[in-house]
Design an enzyme around this catalytic site. Structure first.
Site, short mmCIF file in Angstrom:
data_model
loop_
_atom_site.label_atom_id
_atom_site.label_comp_id
_atom_site.label_asym_id
_atom_site.label_seq_id
_atom_site.Cartn_x
_atom_site.Cartn_y
_atom_site.Cartn_z
N SER A 9 1.13 -1.30 -0.09
CA SER A 9 0.15 -0.31 0.13
C SER A 9 1.04 1.49 0.24
CB SER A 9 -1.47 -0.18 1.13
OG SER A 9 -1.48 0.80 1.08
N HIS A 34 -0.75 -1.26 -4.22
CA HIS A 34 -2.79 -1.17 -3.37
C HIS A 34 -2.41 0.93 -3.78
CE1 HIS A 34 -6.00 -1.80 -0.80
NE2 HIS A 34 -5.96 -0.25 -0.08
N ASP A 36 -4.78 4.05 -2.13
CA ASP A 36 -5.95 4.48 -1.69
C ASP A 36 -6.05 5.74 -1.49
OD1 ASP A 36 -6.17 2.30 0.66
OD2 ASP A 36 -4.42 2.79 1.53
N MET A 38 -8.69 8.74 -1.07
CA MET A 38 -8.69 9.02 0.48
C MET A 38 -9.58 10.46 -0.07
SD MET A 38 -7.25 7.52 3.79
CE MET A 38 -6.43 5.96 3.35
N HIS A 68 -8.71 1.43 -4.04
CA HIS A 68 -9.23 1.29 -3.01
C HIS A 68 -10.16 2.74 -2.64
CE1 HIS A 68 -9.80 0.77 2.03
NE2 HIS A 68 -10.71 0.88 0.82
N MET A 70 -11.52 5.10 -0.78
CA MET A 70 -12.36 5.44 0.17
C MET A 70 -13.30 7.52 0.29
SD MET A 70 -9.38 4.20 2.73
CE MET A 70 -8.94 3.98 1.02
N MET A 139 -11.29 -5.65 6.40
CA MET A 139 -11.05 -4.04 7.08
C MET A 139 -10.47 -5.04 8.75
SD MET A 139 -10.05 -1.57 4.59
CE MET A 139 -9.35 -0.23 5.74
N ASP A 177 -6.74 -5.68 4.66
CA ASP A 177 -6.33 -4.33 4.84
C ASP A 177 -6.25 -4.04 5.88
OD1 ASP A 177 -5.48 -1.93 4.08
OD2 ASP A 177 -6.45 -1.52 2.75
N GLY A 178 -5.09 -3.29 6.73
CA GLY A 178 -4.55 -2.76 7.42
C GLY A 178 -3.65 -3.52 8.82
N GLY A 179 -2.84 -3.20 9.37
CA GLY A 179 -2.27 -3.31 10.18
C GLY A 179 -1.29 -4.49 10.50
N GLY A 199 1.51 -1.73 4.16
CA GLY A 199 1.74 -0.39 4.53
C GLY A 199 3.10 -0.26 4.89
N SER A 200 2.73 0.28 6.06
CA SER A 200 3.98 0.47 6.62
C SER A 200 5.31 -0.77 7.49
CB SER A 200 3.34 1.38 8.33
OG SER A 200 2.79 0.70 8.72
C1 DX5 Z 1 -6.51 2.03 5.75
C2 DX5 Z 1 -5.30 1.88 4.21
C3 DX5 Z 1 -4.61 1.15 4.40
C4 DX5 Z 1 -3.63 1.43 4.56
C5 DX5 Z 1 -2.68 0.06 5.58
O1 DX5 Z 1 -8.01 2.43 5.72
O2 DX5 Z 1 -7.50 1.64 3.43
O3 DX5 Z 1 -5.07 0.17 2.65
O4 DX5 Z 1 -2.36 2.04 4.31
O5 DX5 Z 1 -1.51 0.24 5.98
P1 DX5 Z 1 -1.28 -0.54 7.07
O6 DX5 Z 1 -0.95 -1.08 6.70
O7 DX5 Z 1 0.32 0.14 7.57
O8 DX5 Z 1 -2.59 -0.60 8.11
ZN ZN Z 2 -6.71 0.26 1.81
#
Ligand code: DX5
Ligand code: ZN
Length: 220
Positions: A9, A34, A36, A38, A68, A70, A139, A177-179, A199-200
């Site tokens: 991501s 990925h 995102d 927003m 994705h 949002m 999510m 997706d997430g964490g 992502g992170s």
């Molecule tokens: C959060 C996003 C994710 C995010 C994931 O709303 O949809 O795609 O980038 O990042 P990490 O892996 O850091 O949770």
């Molecule tokens: Zn995402």
């Protein structure tokens, strides 16, 4: 162990060097990225849009995108992603009034359709649309920001969706997706995930290639 794909991501990437960051992901064997989007309305954050994908395409970076969305309203955004190397467009059911119509808009531009389910969103949304889906994105954080803590109680939901997909005998991809990090990746795959959006854990590490390799190795 089951087959899975790591989908980086780029929300957590260094935006000053985005092209270089994506090329590094491709070198690590991850050419599905990925992306995102927003809008500061559906979620309290503002990120990126199709103009960036246009630039990536013009610079001939050979990546495919897992977009994705949002954003709400979402319908008017969908056609803007036409012909930008987008493989999947994933939307949140609460972001649109006429879900069936929004799904058609995605198909009309030749992309595959994904539905994203927030931690508290019911699986009942799947009842009437499952046959139209190519991907279900579970999510494991509330959408809006990278770097949040994985909600482990969602593992049960992932298992439930895996059961529904198998029962339906459809080739729907189960994405999470997430964490996601080195400590929880095994439990997520064991729960039935196909795609892991990360992502992170990747982009906040010193050595992206090593981190991706570590994420793959821990699962074997
Ligand atoms: C959060 C996003 C994710 C995010 C994931 O709303 O949809 O795609 O980038 O990042 P990490 O892996 O850091 O949770
Ligand atoms: Zn995402």
């Amino acid at each position: 162990m089951k087959k899975f794909l790591i989908v980086p991501s780029i929300l957590s990437a260094n935006f000053c060097y985005l092209g270089r960051e994506i090329k590094t992901m491709i070198r690590a064997g991850c050419n599905l990225i990925h992306f995102d989007v927003m809008d500061n309305h559906y979620v309290p954050n503002l990120t990126m849009g199709p103009i960036l994908l246009k630039s990536i395409k013009e610079n001939k970076i050979p990546a495919l995108f897992d977009v994705h969305l949002m954003a709400s309203p979402v319908d008017s955004l969908i056609p803007l992603f036409f012909d930008l190397n987008v493989k999947f467009i994933t939307i949140h059911p609460e972001s649109t009034i006429h879900l069936d119509k929004t799904i058609r808009l995605i198909k009309n531009i030749g992309c595959r359709v994904g539905i994203a389910l927030n931690p508290a969103t019911s699986l009942h949304y799947l009842d009437y649309i499952i046959n139209d889906l190519d991907l279900i994105l579970i999510m494991t954080v509330n959408p809006g920001f990278g770097g949040q803590v994985f909600l482990s109680y969602i593992l049960k939901k992932i298992q439930h969706v895996r059961y529904l997909i198998n029962k339906n005998k459809k080739n729907i991809i189960l994405s999470v997706d997430g964490g996601i990090n080195l400590s929880n990746i095994v439990s997520i795959i064991q729960s039935g995930a196909d795609y892991l959006v990360i992502g992170s854990t990747i982009f906040h590490s010193k050595d992206y290639l090593k981190t991706i390799q570590d994420l793959k190795n821990i699962v074997i």
